[in-house]
Design an enzyme around this catalytic site. Structure first.
Site, mmCIF file in Angstrom:
data_model
loop_
_atom_site.group_PDB
_atom_site.id
_atom_site.type_symbol
_atom_site.label_atom_id
_atom_site.label_comp_id
_atom_site.label_asym_id
_atom_site.label_seq_id
_atom_site.Cartn_x
_atom_site.Cartn_y
_atom_site.Cartn_z
ATOM 1 N N LEU A 231 59.500 59.699 -64.898
ATOM 2 C CA LEU A 231 59.024 60.693 -65.599
ATOM 3 C C LEU A 231 60.397 61.629 -66.444
ATOM 4 O O LEU A 231 61.177 61.961 -65.601
ATOM 5 C CB LEU A 231 58.153 61.856 -64.960
ATOM 6 N N GLN A 237 61.638 65.137 -73.650
ATOM 7 C CA GLN A 237 61.497 64.001 -74.179
ATOM 8 C C GLN A 237 61.851 63.776 -75.693
ATOM 9 O O GLN A 237 61.952 64.788 -76.343
ATOM 10 C CB GLN A 237 59.729 63.754 -74.082
ATOM 11 N N GLY A 240 66.185 60.494 -75.779
ATOM 12 C CA GLY A 240 66.854 59.187 -75.088
ATOM 13 C C GLY A 240 67.189 59.218 -73.783
ATOM 14 O O GLY A 240 67.808 58.272 -73.023
ATOM 15 N N HIS A 241 66.565 60.283 -72.989
ATOM 16 C CA HIS A 241 67.112 60.417 -71.435
ATOM 17 C C HIS A 241 66.453 58.988 -70.690
ATOM 18 O O HIS A 241 66.991 58.806 -69.567
ATOM 19 C CB HIS A 241 66.477 61.567 -70.956
ATOM 20 N N GLY A 242 65.222 58.452 -71.048
ATOM 21 C CA GLY A 242 64.536 57.415 -70.400
ATOM 22 C C GLY A 242 65.514 56.331 -70.467
ATOM 23 O O GLY A 242 65.714 55.617 -69.323
ATOM 24 N N ALA A 243 66.021 55.980 -71.621
ATOM 25 C CA ALA A 243 67.035 55.009 -71.766
ATOM 26 C C ALA A 243 68.286 55.097 -71.008
ATOM 27 O O ALA A 243 68.923 54.141 -70.482
ATOM 28 C CB ALA A 243 67.436 54.636 -73.475
ATOM 29 N N GLU A 265 56.331 48.607 -61.570
ATOM 30 C CA GLU A 265 55.035 48.532 -61.087
ATOM 31 C C GLU A 265 54.175 48.890 -61.971
ATOM 32 O O GLU A 265 54.195 50.176 -62.635
ATOM 33 C CB GLU A 265 54.920 49.283 -59.799
#
Length: 408
Positions: A231, A237, A240-243, A265
């Site tokens: 999350l 959001q 680019g933090h997720g990458a 999962e």
């Protein structure tokens, strides 16, 4: 009957959409409490308020669930303009506060003044665990680069278990099938992102997002880290933090010889898009994915290299190959475009061939009048259409990944 309808209409006025009523906020400064621009709302609230995501018994309901930006000290306030019991007897409103308290720590504040006083302690908050990666993102509004850091934390870190208890509450609002994990299981790994910012000359940290990874045993002596929940909080959001987080995870596990590969999962569509981008970014510099190798087709060398160097499994390696081959294919050239199309469709056709085999078995069991002569032709035509649609949809997905790669 008219009286009943009138009563139903009256009661309906006391129904509130809980996704709108719940107001979330990450507070850095006391003035943030009154700043509506810093408020955000859940995507989901069904786990507490049912599939309809409705709270009954209030008008103008506002459930304020505010957290300090770093330590996530929590404030809960429930406000409303009127209550059903003010005008209608023998009707009880939902106990919304009790429902919220089911998932937030018992130590949460209910007094705004107490919460504001605790904000002063934010300067003492420091990230948990070991620093893995530092990066910066340019902020157009601020006109400067903002620094972010990724840490790996352990449940044994002083204060982390209590902090995690506060952090995991956000999962309920933004992951549809979220559930709390067993923190006593030592096979969990925790990765967190923090923003560094200044306040009155001091360096403070704000929570940006996190990921939990479970280390599954693989016979005879390997492990398979599986991303469970990830999350990035809404205010961060699209930056680019997720990458950055997923890439840091891959680089972390590269140093572990016992790790076979990294999986996820029940990944969401958004996670799959993110993973495609990160994998393609990591693989494009590998020798086995050079343009001259890509044009020769998917190879065992690709499988071996990505598993050894990046902990990516064969299935995901194949997907990366298709993305990068598209990048190196001149789709305006009919021959090259046809070669690429056939390459992808050969993989996609597997399930359709299985359906054809099942139909063949049915024809042996059913009488001709039960199975028309045109059935095979109709099914075959339908499958050709579905195959073409699957191919076009896939190419469109791949193009979006390549567009993002070009901007990276």
């Amino acid at each position: 009957m008219a009286a009943i309808n009138a009563m139903e209409k009256k009661l309906a006025e006391y129904k509130c959409d809980t996704n709108e009523a719940i107001c979330l906020k990450l507070v850095r400064f006391p003035e943030d409490l009154e700043d509506d621009s810093t408020t955000f709302h859940p995507e989901y609230s069904h786990q507490l308020f049912g599939d309809d995501e409705v709270a009954f018994g209030y008008k103008g309901l506002q459930i304020q669930l505010f957290c300090s930006a770093g330590n996530l000290t929590t404030l809960l306030n429930v406000k409303y303009t009127s209550k059903v019991t003010d005008t209608i007897d023998c009707v009880e409103p939902d106990d919304v506060e009790s429902k919220i308290r089911e998932i937030i720590p018992a130590s949460s504040c209910s007094n705004t003044e107490d919460f504001v006083s605790l904000l002063e302690k934010e300067a003492k908050f420091k990230p948990f665990g070991t620093l893995l990666h530092t990066y910066s993102v340019h902020n157009e509004d601020a006109g400067e680069d903002i620094t972010y850091q990724i840490y790996k934390a352990e449940m044994s870190c002083p204060g982390f278990q209590e902090y995690h208890e506060r952090l995991q509450t956000f999962l309920m609002w933004f992951i549809e099938t979220a559930s709390f994990i067993d923190v006593d299981d030592e096979r969990w790994d925790y990765f967190l992102i923090f923003e560094k910012y200044n306040k009155d000359g001091e360096t403070l940290f704000a929570t940006v997002g996190y990921m939990t990874v479970y280390n599954y045993y693989v016979y005879p002596d390997k492990t398979r880290p599986r991303v469970s929940q990830m999350l990035i909080l809404p205010p961060f959001q699209g930056e680019g933090h997720g990458a950055q987080l997923l890439e840091a995870i891959h680089r972390y596990y590269l140093t572990a010889p016992k790790v076979l590969d990294i999986t996820a999962e029940d990944p969401s569509e958004s996670y799959i898009k993110l993973r495609d981008f990160v994998h393609a970014k990591l693989c494009q510099s590998l020798p086995s994915f050079s343009p001259d190798r890509l044009i020769q087709g998917f190879s065992q060398k690709m499988v071996e290299e990505v598993q050894e160097k990046l902990k990516i499994n064969k299935k995901h390696a194949r997907r990366v190959y298709e993305i990068l081959r598209l990048h190196n294919t001149d789709m305006s050239d009919l021959e090259h475009a046809k070669a690429y199309r056939l390459e992808i469709k050969r993989r996609l056709v597997g399930p359709y061939k299985k359906n054809q085999r099942e139909l063949a078995k049915m024809r042996k069991c059913l009488r001709p009048e039960e199975l028309g002569n045109q059935m095979s032709q109709i099914d075959l035509q339908t499958q050709h259409e579905e195959l073409e649609k699957s191919y076009q949809d896939l190419v469109e997905e791949y193009r979006r990944v390549l567009e993002r790669l070009a901007q990276a």
